[in-house]
Design an enzyme around this catalytic site. Sequence first.
Site, PDB file in Angstrom:
ATOM      1  N   ARG A  74      90.355  19.968 148.873  1.00 24.76           N
ATOM      2  CA  ARG A  74      90.472  20.520 150.629  1.00 24.76           C
ATOM      3  C   ARG A  74      90.360  19.423 151.420  1.00 24.76           C
ATOM      4  O   ARG A  74      90.277  19.405 152.563  1.00 24.76           O
ATOM      5  CB  ARG A  74      89.120  21.429 150.242  1.00 24.76           C
ATOM      6  CG  ARG A  74      88.866  21.797 151.417  1.00 24.76           C
ATOM      7  CD  ARG A  74      88.149  23.030 151.389  1.00 24.76           C
ATOM      8  NE  ARG A  74      87.166  23.311 150.472  1.00 24.76           N
ATOM      9  CZ  ARG A  74      86.237  22.567 150.337  1.00 24.76           C
ATOM     10  NH1 ARG A  74      85.280  21.592 151.642  1.00 24.76           N
ATOM     11  NH2 ARG A  74      85.003  22.457 149.248  1.00 24.76           N
ATOM     12  N   TYR A 128      98.835  32.622 174.772  1.00 26.49           N
ATOM     13  CA  TYR A 128      98.822  33.116 173.346  1.00 26.49           C
ATOM     14  C   TYR A 128      98.263  34.429 173.107  1.00 26.49           C
ATOM     15  O   TYR A 128      97.033  34.083 173.626  1.00 26.49           O
ATOM     16  CB  TYR A 128      99.198  32.018 172.638  1.00 26.49           C
ATOM     17  CG  TYR A 128      99.951  31.658 171.888  1.00 26.49           C
ATOM     18  CD1 TYR A 128     101.193  32.694 171.322  1.00 26.49           C
ATOM     19  CD2 TYR A 128      99.089  31.237 170.055  1.00 26.49           C
ATOM     20  CE1 TYR A 128     100.965  33.216 169.908  1.00 26.49           C
ATOM     21  CE2 TYR A 128      99.483  31.805 168.733  1.00 26.49           C
ATOM     22  CZ  TYR A 128     100.571  32.833 168.487  1.00 26.49           C
ATOM     23  OH  TYR A 128     101.277  32.670 167.380  1.00 26.49           O
ATOM     24  N   ASP A 200      96.912  24.147 174.966  1.00 23.19           N
ATOM     25  CA  ASP A 200      97.816  24.437 173.227  1.00 23.19           C
ATOM     26  C   ASP A 200      99.466  24.175 173.788  1.00 23.19           C
ATOM     27  O   ASP A 200      99.928  24.186 174.919  1.00 23.19           O
ATOM     28  CB  ASP A 200      98.176  26.388 173.486  1.00 23.19           C
ATOM     29  CG  ASP A 200      99.584  26.258 172.819  1.00 23.19           C
ATOM     30  OD1 ASP A 200     100.073  25.870 172.177  1.00 23.19           O
ATOM     31  OD2 ASP A 200      99.662  27.462 171.767  1.00 23.19           O
ATOM     32  N   LYS A 225     106.550  25.481 164.968  1.00 18.17           N
ATOM     33  CA  LYS A 225     107.472  25.262 165.725  1.00 18.17           C
ATOM     34  C   LYS A 225     108.550  24.488 165.370  1.00 18.17           C
ATOM     35  O   LYS A 225     108.845  24.155 164.280  1.00 18.17           O
ATOM     36  CB  LYS A 225     107.203  25.733 167.175  1.00 18.17           C
ATOM     37  CG  LYS A 225     106.975  26.932 167.578  1.00 18.17           C
ATOM     38  CD  LYS A 225     106.347  28.291 166.586  1.00 18.17           C
ATOM     39  CE  LYS A 225     105.330  29.342 167.597  1.00 18.17           C
ATOM     40  NZ  LYS A 225     104.581  29.825 166.458  1.00 18.17           N
TER      41      LYS A 225
END
Length: 409
Positions: A74, A128, A200, A225
Site C-alpha cells: 500500500r 465537475y 482540478d 484522461k
Amino acid sequence: MGRRPVDAEGDGRGVSDPGDRRDATRVVGAGRRAEWTRGVVSTPVWRASTILYDSVAEMRAAGADTHHRLFYGRRGTPTQWSLADALTALEPGAEGTFLYCSGVAAIAAALLSVLNPGDDLLVIDNAYDPTRSLTTGLLARLGITARFFDPMIGAGIADLIRDNTRAIMLESPGSLTFEVPDLPAIIAVAKAQGIATLLDNTWATPLLFPAIARGVDLTIMACTKYVVGHSDAMLGSVTAGPGRFAALRDTSFQLGQVASPDDCWLGSRGLRTMAVRLAQHEKSALKIARWLATRPEVAQVRHPALPDCPGHAHFVRDFKGSSGLFSFVLNGGGDAARVALIDGLDLFGIGYSWGGFESLALPCDPHRYRSATTPDFAGPIVRLSIGLEDPDDLIDDLAAGLDRFRTLA
C-alpha cells in the site's frame, strides 16, 4: 508517495528531474530513475502486497522512513514512485505527488487534507459534477459547509470569505461550459487570507497550466484522461505545493489510498507521448471549433481559445495552449434534435470521460449542476472530446449530424 525527486547520483539533474527542459523532453525523461528501470527503458510493473525482510531489525528500520523504500504494498513500489516523481517534476516548485485509483478519489483526498469539521469551503459553480456531489454529500456529513460561487467572480471572491473559510476549490476551464476564471486574482485573495487553493487541472495538465508555479496549493488531475491517454485505466493524482505534501500523504495513507501498479504503468507509458498528443488534440479541436462557429445551427462555441468564450482574456494571459475538450450550443431545437445529431455520428463515441485517442460526443445539461449561477443558452449543448482522427473526417461527420439536427429543430 513521491516527494521532489533526486537522481541516483544525488544532484537532482538525472532523468528523474528534467528541470527547465522543454515539455516534450520533460515528459519523456521524468521519473526514470536508474534504480527503478534497472537498465530497461521503462520502469517495470512491480506488483506487491507483502514485502519480506531478512530480520526483525530490518523490518523495524524500514518503518522509520518508507519514502521510496519497499515497506508494504500500500505504500507503493517503484512503478508508482516513478509516475509520482514524473508528475512532480512537471510542476516547477512542487513538493510531491500522491496517486489514486481515480480522479474523484484524488479530489476527495485533497479536500480532506485541508478541511476539518466546522470548516467552510468555497466551490466554483462550474465544477465537475462528482466534485459537487462530494462537497454536498460526504463533506456535508462531516460537518463541512460548501458554498458555490460564480466562476467569473475574480477578486470579488474576497466578499465571500468567512472566518472559517479554509479552502477554495477551483476548476479551469469548467468541464461542461468552459468558463475560464481569473485564477491569479482568486489565488491572491486566498493567499492574503491564508486559505488553501485546490485546482482540478485535468483539462490543461501542467504542460498547459503549471499550477504550482502560479500559486495553487494542490493541483489535481484525473490522469484517466490525458496522462493515460488511451481510455484503458482509471487513475488520479494530487501534486502539492510547498508545505502541503505531508498532510496530503498522511490523509491518503489514513484513507488507505493506493493506485494499482498496472494502472500506474499505463499512466507512465501514456505520459511519454502526452506532449505530442496534446499538440494534436489542440490543433484538431481548434479547427473543428472554428468550423462549428460558422454553422447556422450553432449559436455559440464554448472553447476557451475562441474570443466569445467567457474568460477568453484570462485564457490568453494564463495558459500555454488548449486541449481537445470543448462544447457548442445549438441554435434552438430540443433534446430530440440533439439526440438525432449525436446518435447518428459514425466517428464519435457516446460515453463519459475524455482525453483518449478516440473522439466522443455527449449531451450536456449544465443547469442541473448549478446553484450560484443560472446560465441561459440558446439551445441544447453538446460536448466534444476531439481525438486523434483526421479533423476533416470529424468535420464531415459533424456536418451530417447538424443536417439531422436541422430537420428536427
